[in-house]
Design an enzyme around this catalytic site. Structure first.
Site, mmCIF file in Angstrom:
data_model
loop_
_atom_site.group_PDB
_atom_site.id
_atom_site.type_symbol
_atom_site.label_atom_id
_atom_site.label_comp_id
_atom_site.label_asym_id
_atom_site.label_seq_id
_atom_site.Cartn_x
_atom_site.Cartn_y
_atom_site.Cartn_z
ATOM 1 N N TYR A 79 0.828 -1.210 0.000
ATOM 2 C CA TYR A 79 0.000 0.000 0.000
ATOM 3 C C TYR A 79 0.859 1.255 0.000
ATOM 4 C CZ TYR A 79 -4.219 -2.721 0.394
ATOM 5 O OH TYR A 79 -5.257 -3.585 0.116
ATOM 6 N N ARG A 82 2.085 1.881 -3.477
ATOM 7 C CA ARG A 82 0.998 2.382 -4.319
ATOM 8 C C ARG A 82 0.759 3.864 -4.038
ATOM 9 N NH1 ARG A 82 1.597 -2.187 -5.356
ATOM 10 N NH2 ARG A 82 3.066 -1.149 -6.705
ATOM 11 N N ASN A 118 -12.702 2.680 -6.104
ATOM 12 C CA ASN A 118 -11.273 2.999 -6.177
ATOM 13 C C ASN A 118 -10.797 3.707 -4.918
ATOM 14 O OD1 ASN A 118 -11.566 1.915 -8.667
ATOM 15 N ND2 ASN A 118 -11.519 3.871 -9.766
ATOM 16 N N HIS A 135 -14.624 1.789 -0.785
ATOM 17 C CA HIS A 135 -13.555 0.916 -0.279
ATOM 18 C C HIS A 135 -12.448 1.686 0.421
ATOM 19 C CE1 HIS A 135 -14.844 -2.448 -3.316
ATOM 20 N NE2 HIS A 135 -15.719 -2.247 -2.342
ATOM 21 N N CYS A 143 -6.234 3.243 12.747
ATOM 22 C CA CYS A 143 -5.860 2.266 13.767
ATOM 23 C C CYS A 143 -6.599 0.945 13.508
ATOM 24 C CB CYS A 143 -6.218 2.802 15.149
ATOM 25 S SG CYS A 143 -5.722 1.669 16.464
ATOM 26 N N CYS A 146 -8.793 1.136 17.475
ATOM 27 C CA CYS A 146 -9.631 2.254 17.915
ATOM 28 C C CYS A 146 -10.011 3.157 16.728
ATOM 29 C CB CYS A 146 -8.925 3.021 19.041
ATOM 30 S SG CYS A 146 -7.664 4.187 18.468
ATOM 31 N N CYS A 163 -0.429 3.426 16.808
ATOM 32 C CA CYS A 163 -1.508 4.399 17.021
ATOM 33 C C CYS A 163 -1.123 5.347 18.157
ATOM 34 C CB CYS A 163 -2.800 3.670 17.365
ATOM 35 S SG CYS A 163 -4.160 4.778 17.778
ATOM 36 N N CYS A 166 -3.814 4.572 21.141
ATOM 37 C CA CYS A 166 -3.897 3.319 21.901
ATOM 38 C C CYS A 166 -2.677 2.417 21.730
ATOM 39 C CB CYS A 166 -5.187 2.568 21.549
ATOM 40 S SG CYS A 166 -5.102 1.735 19.957
ATOM 41 N N GLY A 203 -15.945 0.846 -15.788
ATOM 42 C CA GLY A 203 -14.630 0.330 -15.432
ATOM 43 C C GLY A 203 -14.605 -0.596 -14.236
#
Ligand code: APR
Length: 256
Positions: A79, A82, A118, A135, A143, A146, A163, A166, A203
């Site tokens: 991620y 990306r 997306n 999404h 977190c 929490c 986090c 917490c 798409g």
């Protein structure tokens, strides 16, 4: 320009959009393909997130809470990479056409709702305002335990932060397989699908639920339904008009 749908079909949809009171739209990875964002599956004009890019694992195998628990650093890095790449990409003519459609509808007292699967925020960057990110967003982290969440830019974040509230592990603020969609966002999308007079899907492979169910809601409540996609999908036999071709070419024609 590719060999696409005939001009009469395009003109029909253009007229429908021109006369609509409320247009609702569902987009998927295909609309961002022309910007250089890989799609997850199906035919494509660019790259896909295929096994070659991710050690032979399908997205369904690792984009899950269990996948993150099993190998958090690996999933986090995917991620994070990306997010950095996204900073170098720009919205394309398909995103711009939908932003333009919203502007026109709202200028004449109509409504426009854009539900997107997306996580790339390219619709917002193109100027779309009423966007429901079903999404989640690549540009937010949250977190795992929490309610803490925050916006992040395109800078790489190599190590998984803890986090500040917490101490638990943060995670991308995206919806993984097996997780619920944010309830308020989903309800707004389902309401729009049930209220609109034209529903446009663009798409998306139309296989991931509940998002794929929006076109069914729209069809069941009497909207005229239109699909724009490179290839036929499970939604194609349900919609009133199925247009095959690249979204960045067809959407500008529909909105012209
Ligand atoms: N124009 C129009 N359609 C295109 C283009 C293009 N330029 N390029 C590809 N497509 C089509 C493909 O033919 C395919 O049907 O877009 C679709 C992309 O499908 P997916 O990759 O499955 O994307 P999406 O439907 O958004 O996936 C849904 O699955 O893993 C997840 O959470 C992820 O939100 C994603 C969800």
């Amino acid at each position: 320009m590719t060999d696409g749908p005939d001009q009469a079909e395009i003109a029909r949809v253009r007229d429908l959009l021109g006369a609509a009171r409320h247009v609702a739209c569902l987009t998927g990875a295909g609309i961002s393909a022309a910007s250089g964002v890989p799609t997850y599956r199906g035919a494509h004009t660019g790259r896909t997130v295929g096994g070659a890019l991710w050690d032979g694992l399908r997205v369904e195998d690792w984009a899950t809470p269990a996948g993150y628990a099993r190998d958090p650093q690996r999933v986090w890095k995917w991620y994070s990479d990306r997010r950095v790449q996204l900073g170098e990409l720009a919205p394309n003519a398909g995103h711009v056409a939908l932003a333009e459609l919203e502007k026109r509808l709202t200028a004449r007292g109509g409504a426009f709702t854009l539900a997107t699967q997306n996580i790339d925020a390219l619709h917002q960057r193109a100027g779309s305002v009423n966007v429901l990110a079903l999404h989640g967003s690549l540009l937010r982290i949250r977190c795992s335990v929490c309610p803490y969440r925050r916006e992040v830019g395109h800078e790489p974040i190599a190590a998984i932060p803890a986090c500040p509230d917490c101490g638990a592990r943060l995670r991308p603020d995206v919806v993984w397989f097996g997780e619920m969609l944010p309830q308020d966002v989903w309800t707004a999308a389902a309401d729009a699908a049930g209220d609109c007079d034209v529903f446009l899907t663009a798409g998306t492979s139309a296989v991931v639920y509940p998002a794929a169910g929006l076109v069914e809601i729209a069809a069941a409540t009497g909207a005229t339904t239109v699909e724009v996609n490179l290839e036929p999908t499970p939604a194609s036999s349900l919609v009133d008009v199925a247009l095959q071709g690249p979204a960045d070419e067809l959407l500008p024609q529909l909105v012209a």
